[in-house]
Design an enzyme around this catalytic site. Sequence first.
Site, PDB file in Angstrom:
ATOM      1  N   ASP A 103      -7.592  -0.892   7.730  1.00 34.79           N
ATOM      2  CA  ASP A 103      -8.359  -1.972   7.110  1.00 34.79           C
ATOM      3  C   ASP A 103      -9.068  -2.835   8.147  1.00 34.79           C
ATOM      4  OD1 ASP A 103      -7.034  -0.988   4.842  1.00 34.79           O
ATOM      5  OD2 ASP A 103      -5.462  -2.510   4.976  1.00 34.79           O
ATOM      6  N   GLU A 269     -10.687  -1.425  -4.820  1.00 31.90           N
ATOM      7  CA  GLU A 269     -10.194  -2.493  -3.953  1.00 31.90           C
ATOM      8  C   GLU A 269     -11.079  -2.595  -2.720  1.00 31.90           C
ATOM      9  OE1 GLU A 269      -6.223  -1.159  -3.165  1.00 31.90           O
ATOM     10  OE2 GLU A 269      -6.827   0.181  -1.546  1.00 31.90           O
TER      11      GLU A 269
END
Length: 827
Positions: A103, A269
């Site tokens: 991420d 997401e």
Amino acid sequence: MRRTSGRSRNRSRRAGPSTGPVRAAVLSTAALLLSLTAGLLPAPAGAAGGAQTAQIAQAAQTAQTAQTAESARSARAAADKPAPRAGTYTNPVTKGTVDTFPDPVTIRGKDGLWYAYGTQNPVFQSRGESAERMLPILRSTNMVDWEYAGQVFTPRNQPAWHGGSRLWAPDIRYTDGVYTLTYSVPGKNNIGVATAPTPTGPWTDKGAALPTPSGCPTGGIDQALFTDRDGTPYMYWGSYDTLCVARTNADRTRIEGEVTQVAQGRRMEGAFVIRRGGHYYLFYSDAGCCDGAFSGYQVKVGRSTSPAGPFTDAEGVDLMDRTSKGTAVAGANGNRWIGPGHNSLQTDLAGQDWLVYHGIPAEQPDLERTPGVDKQLSKRPTLIDRLDWIDGWPVVRAGAGPSAGRQQAPVTSWDVGSTFNDGSLDGWHAEGAGTDGWSLAEEKDARTHVTHAGGDAPAYLVSGRTAPARVRAEADLKAGPPGGAAGLTVGYRDPRNHVTAWLDRDRGALVTDVVVDGTSRGERVTALPRNFRWGDWRNVAVEVRGTRMTVEVSADRLGDPVATQERGLPAAAARAGKVGTAARGGGTAADNVGAVTAHTPVTSRVPEPEPGALLPEYSDEFDGAAVPGTGPDSPWSWVRGRAPGTAMTGGALSWPTQNAELSLNTDTASVLTRDAPKGDHTVETKIDFAPDQPAQQAGILLYENDDRYVKNVHSVLPLSHLDGAYTHVSEFGKEGERPTTTPPTPVANAPMFGGPTARTMWLRLAYHRDTARGEHEVRASTSRDGEHWVPNGVWTLPAKGDLKIGLAAMNRAGATARFDYVRTYGG
């Protein structure tokens, strides 16, 4: 460390005649400042290369011990040594530094270096360390060679309100003169906020950003900040399966006002929003992030003319519609990278955008089991790849997908320019008014920069060398107290010939002025937000292509400029010239001033593979009277017997969905199969299917056995956190043995999600035998009209047996699939 090649800029060019007294004054001021600040300056930032890193570490230790101006200057000069230009890199860029870095998000600090932040993970397993680093930080001079630079929190100083939660998915911004980090606190279903004066801290906890309840069905995870043109700050967040947006307060520590849902989709997401041209682009990921070799993650995008939506994909499908979405930015392409996703964006000095994201290496998809962590983690190092804008939409490498081989590196050092961190103005010339007013100053974050003492007439500090005509230039500027204006100058010949973009405090605006032969060819004024903070650093970027100039003003170069201006230039101004900074009034400051040749945009996509000639012997129009697989001469055969209710009606195979499954250890559904051709081929079917209950699905397969297959089906799946809600998806599924089990066992089943669904759909599976890797490689695509196809990603399986062509309609009774045909085409 990877090595890059290219030439370095010469930072010690002899100053011209006008710099003599200026330089003397500068060095005198700098010496005083450095003497005062010796020992208080941060340790020097990382460099690119083993010997260079060792030199920097030694310089840093000397500065810390001696605490003298000379040693401090030496440390900063070592840290400022430029990375080689125009080199190459190979993904993952974090190899050799950390084992995993999920991420990722990056920022260019005001010290001129790049910083990256990642999800809490055991990043040093290969060094024998099992503990996790809480939001680890990396630092780089060139975006491809990284060094570890710390972590945001440790077990000793983690805020108590976290309740010991793991911390995920950071986002970093430079706001109001500080670095604002937001991050997910999944144990509290909330978003944390921390601020720091430098990219590496020290970090001050600002608490939770969301109220309870948050107003978003998914609570709090995977957030990103964004600032609109009027200065309004927003936060996007959400996961499993809804994305939301709300405004925040002025310091970006709490959301406030209405919460708006902007996207829904199965496992959607990782929102990240930028503005480009007249659109807001919402990047996100869907499917599954973290299932090793069975991760179906992809980066996708939608766009809108408002930060609150509606966002649509390239098919015109609203991201809130209950269907899967197309417009993939990056997906698995059959090379070593699985599940590429959870992205951020970064722009190099030439103006080229880069997707920063993680991927799972096929050869080692899992980390070791880590004490204190309740599950096995996928290995997710950081990748970067060129992001191209084609026909208004972003895509990685023109559609080629994540890179596995050597690539051209980002441009991260100036052709002409400086960060001034070497404490010198060698090679810079003071011109115009107030030539003796320039001096060096110090800050903890920006470190050494230049200031001007003041004066009503413009003063210029320009490079000794000439920048190209097709140029991208940048500077970090402060306009100073009322009456001040700070500018970035390009195409500079002399005070009577230049183009300058001013941050003009009195007018509250970005003002561009084109001066030719001493005459202004007209100012262009673009208002800045009323809440624009003139005392903070702001980045001004100027790009000149031919006679068109574009100027952007932003806080941190992360895709949300608060002012953008485009204008034409007369031919006399659109030429090669020097680059520099300009000042009017006292207290102005400039840093990281430089220019390079503007990047060359890629404007055409890589062509999608097209099917070859029709292979009639492997095709069926379903225009006979007998159900396939029921006659002695049929090329079709049934696994587990003919599905109840199948019939030939109106030139189609009619097949009611079964209350039966083909998943893991539950293999009860009927599958209709036939041999596939040897070599590369594409299988296509047209299907009429209107499922209305979760789990109903029908489509096409390439099938070896119940534990080894891929499928491309129209499926209905439930949405998380929304009771009774479901969505239609193009489900590209794979089942096979998980390679990290010993021995490999058929225990995994996972999807990717493709383009939007419709009652009548065309489904394709394109097969390729990768002999070099010993794999079956299958790409899916879908269409709603039979002509325009939306590509999906690629699943691979180790090649053992042959794959057959298959059809299925299963998982829950109550719907009927009508297969119009199966057509097989050569490679």
